[in-house]
Design an enzyme around this catalytic site. Structure first.
Site, PDB file in Angstrom:
ATOM      1  N   ASP A  55       0.503  -1.160  -0.433  1.00  0.00           N
ATOM      2  CA  ASP A  55       0.054   0.128  -0.322  1.00  0.00           C
ATOM      3  C   ASP A  55       0.936   1.159  -0.007  1.00  0.00           C
ATOM      4  O   ASP A  55       2.179   1.750   0.936  1.00  0.00           O
ATOM      5  CB  ASP A  55      -0.685  -0.195   1.754  1.00  0.00           C
ATOM      6  N   ARG A 108       5.105   1.749  10.065  1.00  0.00           N
ATOM      7  CA  ARG A 108       4.726   3.337   9.753  1.00  0.00           C
ATOM      8  C   ARG A 108       5.959   4.146   9.711  1.00  0.00           C
ATOM      9  O   ARG A 108       5.402   4.538  11.277  1.00  0.00           O
ATOM     10  CB  ARG A 108       3.230   3.355   9.524  1.00  0.00           C
ATOM     11  N   GLN A 123      -4.236  -4.231  12.668  1.00  0.00           N
ATOM     12  CA  GLN A 123      -5.260  -4.096  12.221  1.00  0.00           C
ATOM     13  C   GLN A 123      -6.011  -5.057  12.006  1.00  0.00           C
ATOM     14  O   GLN A 123      -5.081  -6.420  11.458  1.00  0.00           O
ATOM     15  CB  GLN A 123      -5.049  -3.097  11.190  1.00  0.00           C
ATOM     16  N   ASP A 234     -14.903   6.878   5.240  1.00  0.00           N
ATOM     17  CA  ASP A 234     -14.220   6.541   6.816  1.00  0.00           C
ATOM     18  C   ASP A 234     -15.199   6.443   7.685  1.00  0.00           C
ATOM     19  O   ASP A 234     -15.903   6.904   7.860  1.00  0.00           O
ATOM     20  CB  ASP A 234     -12.919   7.364   7.253  1.00  0.00           C
ATOM     21  N   GLU A 247     -11.049   7.781  13.996  1.00  0.00           N
ATOM     22  CA  GLU A 247     -11.238   7.259  13.158  1.00  0.00           C
ATOM     23  C   GLU A 247     -11.093   5.953  13.353  1.00  0.00           C
ATOM     24  O   GLU A 247     -10.452   5.943  14.221  1.00  0.00           O
ATOM     25  CB  GLU A 247     -10.590   7.409  11.307  1.00  0.00           C
ATOM     26  N   SER A 250     -10.607   2.754   6.820  1.00  0.00           N
ATOM     27  CA  SER A 250     -10.640   2.805   5.974  1.00  0.00           C
ATOM     28  C   SER A 250     -11.347   2.211   5.660  1.00  0.00           C
ATOM     29  O   SER A 250     -10.709   0.788   5.603  1.00  0.00           O
ATOM     30  CB  SER A 250      -9.253   4.031   5.966  1.00  0.00           C
TER      31      SER A 250
END
Length: 333
Positions: A55, A108, A123, A234, A247, A250
């Protein structure tokens, strides 16, 4: 920026927190799988760099890359599994309206660290096969409602065991597009607009993220090669501890061959069409799908009513942040 809630007091001690984390994860993945007809599969931690499967997020984040002894090429720790899942559905012979979910772990390295964001990302990544006639806004909304029902059932199980945690999740979802949100709050930034709408409606599905709005800006970045920017969004809920939009997911209906080329052109990323994943999609060799990611630590933080994601996951934080949290009763694992 670190937020320190006024008079914050953790409702669960460290021991109960660990037990509650397991309860949330066990309950939610069970409920999600039931609502969306999903089957658990194993997933990669890294992919080949030139496969096109990683991604790209907003396009500027640097993946953690490395080589492997006695093997050619470079490999990258995944940012998410948005594209890998679609390939897996084909290779694993899933059928229409059946899908998969998996535990996705990522690094990340360019994340801006704060109460919600960590270098370590965990996740539930999920994906399911759909039909051409399912590629519409109503099917997307129906799926969002099912996810919220899974979340509400998880909250009920958690608060039954820990009555000190009062339920607050609303299943009454308010649907709004990014353009409609801009029209309503033209003088606010994207994040301020999200906060404003969540103060009015505690559960929001913000739709159509990734394209240019009337002010010639994007509400938020989205890679051009997984979500269809007209059919994504979202899930936002109002966080009563931080007093802001939060949030948790997504998601969206994925690109078909037509929308992929349209979005690659808009993003000036036409070179991606030559990657193996993109070639397969353009040749109609992959199923039509929808999917998303739901943050595990995010969800635990929300339901356990914590002030910082570091209270439910072990990661690394700047010294100044650790000191400020310690001084204000926020225990980072």
């Amino acid at each position: 920026m670190l937020i320190i809630p006024e008079n914050y007091k953790d409702k669960l001690d460290v021991y109960d927190t660990q037990t509650a984390i397991k309860l949330v994860k066990d309950e939610f993945q069970k409920n999600l799988a039931k609502e969306l007809t999903l089957h658990r599969v194993s997933a990669p931690l890294f992919v080949e760099a030139n496969s096109g499967l990683n991604d790209n997020l907003n396009g500027y984040e640097r993946p953690v890359a490395f080589d492997i002894k006695n093997m050619d090429g470079r490999y990258e720790i995944v940012h998410s599994l948005a594209k890998w899942k679609r390939m897996a559905l084909k290779q694993y012979d899933f059928y229409v309206h059946k899908g998969l979910y998996t535990d996705m772990n990522a690094i990340r390295r360019d994340e801006e660290l704060d109460n919600l964001h960590s270098v370590y990302v965990d996740q539930w990544d999920w994906e399911k096969i759909i039909l051409e006639e399912d590629r519409n806004e109503e099917y997307l909304k129906e799926t969002v409602r099912k996810i919220l029902h899974a979340l509400k059932e998880t909250e009920a199980a958690l608060t039954a065991k820990y009555p000190v945690l009062e339920p607050f999740i609303s299943e009454d979802v308010y649907f709004i597009t990014t353009q409609e949100l801009l029209d309503r709050y033209p003088d606010l930034s994207p994040k301020e607009r999200e906060n404003a709408i969540c103060r009015e409606h505690p559960t929001v599905f913000l739709m159509q993220i990734g394209d240019i709005l009337s002010n010639q800006e994007k509400h938020d970045g989205r890679a051009p090669d997984y979500d269809d920017w007209k059919l994504n969004g979202d899930i936002l809920v109002y966080n009563p501890i931080l007093k802001q939009a939060f949030e948790i997911s997504s998601m969206g209906i994925r690109v078909n061959a037509e929308s992929l080329m349209e979005q690659l052109k808009k993003a000036d990323n036409l070179e991606r069409q030559f990657y193996p994943f993109h070639r397969a999609l353009l040749n109609n060799e992959l199923p039509l799908t929808m999917g998303g990611g739901i943050g595990q630590s995010r969800l635990c933080m929300l339901l356990l009513q914590k002030a910082h994601i570091g209270e439910v996951q072990v990661a690394v934080w700047p010294k100044e942040m650790r000191e400020a949290c310690s001084e204000n009763g926020i225990f980072l694992l």
